[in-house]
Motif scaffolding. Sequence first.
Motif, PDB file in Angstrom:
ATOM      1  N   GLU A 231       0.836  -1.217   0.000  1.00  0.00           N
ATOM      2  CA  GLU A 231       0.000   0.000   0.000  1.00  0.00           C
ATOM      3  C   GLU A 231       0.863   1.257   0.000  1.00  0.00           C
TER       4      GLU A 231
ATOM      5  N   SER B   9      -2.409  -4.009  -3.848  1.00  0.00           N
ATOM      6  CA  SER B   9      -1.584  -4.377  -2.682  1.00  0.00           C
ATOM      7  C   SER B   9      -1.936  -5.778  -2.195  1.00  0.00           C
TER       8      SER B   9
ATOM      9  N   ARG C 125      -7.716  -4.945  -4.786  1.00  0.00           N
ATOM     10  CA  ARG C 125      -6.651  -3.957  -4.554  1.00  0.00           C
ATOM     11  C   ARG C 125      -5.313  -4.533  -5.003  1.00  0.00           C
TER      12      ARG C 125
END
Lengths: 249, 249
Positions: free
Chosen positions: B23, B234, B232
Amino acid sequence: MAVTLYHWWGSTCSRKARTALAEKGVDWDSVHIDLHQFENWAPWYVKIHPNGVVPAMDHDGRIIIESNAILEYIDETFDGPELKPVNTWERANMRVWMDKSEHVLHKNMHLISHNNHHAHRWGEYAAKHGQEALMEKVRSQPDLQRRSDEIHNSDGISDEVVAFAVERVKDQMSMIEKDLERAPWITGDTFSLADIAVLPFVDRFKANGYGEEISEAKRPRLAEWFARIQERPSVKEAYSFMDPDLEAC
Amino acid sequence: MAVTLYHWWGSTCSRKARTALAEKGVDWDSVHIDLHQFENWAPWYVKIHPNGVVPAMDHDGRIIIESNAILEYIDETFDGPELKPVNTWERANMRVWMDKSEHVLHKNMHLISHNNHHAHRWGEYAAKHGQEALMEKVRSQPDLQRRSDEIHNSDGISDEVVAFAVERVKDQMSMIEKDLERAPWITGDTFSLADIAVLPFVDRFKANGYGEEISEAKRPRLAEWFARIQERPSVKEAYSFMDPDLEAC
């Protein structure tokens, strides 16, 4: 701004919250929860704290639970001295100690205190209200893990379990002693939430008869830290909060 | 700036750390610790992480341990999007969920995974190296509490204990479902360390055969959150990290 603390005078985690509030100079209203009468498991309180433990904090209508989350909240929300180091590595160590205060120190201290204090308290309640009334209270503990543990321990804890718990706390006391080699406070030069978080358990270890473990002879840095921290006005205030029901007698 | 992560490809807490690093866009070197060979209890690793668990992170020579402390450290130390809410009440909820990820979800998932995975892994080691070699490994676990628990569980865990653990995880799944009524992420509108911290256990619950508990039919918000979070980048990166020893074969 209105802060209300739901707490018990002698509870370790209530002392953590009261110390942080005093450090920041926050005014708060007290709602004393009588653990001896199992008021923490009363339906009205479980609406505030779903696990039925103290403390819980109400700030302008919002509830904050769990003592470590309460400590960080107090530090981040209110004015006053910052209670965490600037250095993020020291902060990481602070959070490791906060976690251990709850999941190593508190957990094991609960076992150490059980036969002498918790079981005694339960016995007093049963003598007054009957065993069935006691068990009804125990079954009203909303947290099923805690309820299961309490029922498991209700006949007392074996010497072997207590001895193991004592050794685990001694390990932690030695680790604090080692960390204090570096600096005057647990995570460095800054008095922090870590010091606030471990103090009740150093204090409670002594109260359980293990004062020698925090003596100058055995762990001199821990002994000096313990004497020094008790001189802080916040600690004096937090630890001198007495049972209001006793005062009323 | 140099970051080294000591981790295992499939470990829940390693996944937490890898997600946060991704992230923030932090580059890191990998030291893969083979839990199947008990490398986490090897003397060289115990010098890095005294409890002999993964992950541990080395940042410019300083070691950070404990997955939740690592998450906060990553967020506070490196550039990139802030992984906690601005609002301190939401942050308190974030920390309660981080604490529960470790002390409710992880603890119970460990019990749920034991008979099928951990015991199986131990059995494989014993078949190859002998029972005495296995027990020598177990006795090299440096954390005495964990060592005691592992020895206690080494003959397998009863159906009753597993069933109780499953119920405790279901409770938590229902609490996440309820929190997701308020906003798209667990503690509000901000994707936070709480989402990162609970994800491995939602994922592991499914892997253990309880996918129905996070289905649209049973907990629609949790199901939608679980599908969305896996999109996502990440998360894709953190969860696709594979065993380098297998790749080398």
